[in-house]
Design a protein around this motif. Structure first.
Motif, PDB file in Angstrom:
ATOM      1  N   LYS A  31       0.848  -1.183   0.000  1.00  0.00           N
ATOM      2  CA  LYS A  31       0.000   0.000   0.000  1.00  0.00           C
ATOM      3  C   LYS A  31       0.887   1.238   0.000  1.00  0.00           C
ATOM      4  O   LYS A  31       1.913   1.272   0.658  1.00  0.00           O
ATOM      5  N   LYS A  33       1.368   4.654   1.340  1.00  0.00           N
ATOM      6  CA  LYS A  33       0.891   5.487   2.452  1.00  0.00           C
ATOM      7  C   LYS A  33       0.491   6.884   1.977  1.00  0.00           C
ATOM      8  O   LYS A  33      -0.438   7.482   2.504  1.00  0.00           O
ATOM      9  N   GLU A  36      -2.995   6.762   0.795  1.00  0.00           N
ATOM     10  CA  GLU A  36      -3.957   6.565   1.874  1.00  0.00           C
ATOM     11  C   GLU A  36      -4.293   7.890   2.543  1.00  0.00           C
ATOM     12  O   GLU A  36      -5.436   8.141   2.905  1.00  0.00           O
ATOM     13  N   PRO A  39      -5.464  10.992  -1.658  1.00  0.00           N
ATOM     14  CA  PRO A  39      -5.600  10.251  -2.915  1.00  0.00           C
ATOM     15  C   PRO A  39      -5.061  10.997  -4.134  1.00  0.00           C
ATOM     16  O   PRO A  39      -4.853  10.403  -5.177  1.00  0.00           O
TER      17      PRO A  39
END
Length: 85
Positions: A31, A33, A36, A39
């Motif tokens: 993922k 960061k 998160e 966007p």
């Protein structure tokens, strides 16, 4: 190595992760960061880099402190005038 952005429907996420885990040991899934938290991180980063480049190479007009204060006075005067309409 190449990095790709893949968007996966929430309902398909577990199936996708199982597919990657079982089929492709040379794929790393992680993922980001930055995405998160924001966007639009990479779009904003690109815009900021362009602004920095434009200011450094002289293609972006820069205001003196005096010009800035004058422009802001005009802006707020117009803003207040339009707010009373």
């Amino acid at each position: 190595m190449q990095t790709l952005l893949i968007q996966i429907q929430d309902s398909y996420m577990q199936q996708f992760m199982n597919f990657v885990k079982e089929s492709h040991s040379n794929i790393t899934v992680s993922k980001d960061k930055n995405l998160e938290i924001d966007p639009y991180f990479y779009e904003r980063k690109k815009d900021l880099e362009q602004i920095i480049e434009d200011s450094e190479n002289g293609t972006m007009e820069m205001l003196s402190q005096e010009q800035y204060e004058k422009e802001m006075k005009i802006f707020f005067k117009d803003l207040n005038a339009n707010a009373n309409l």
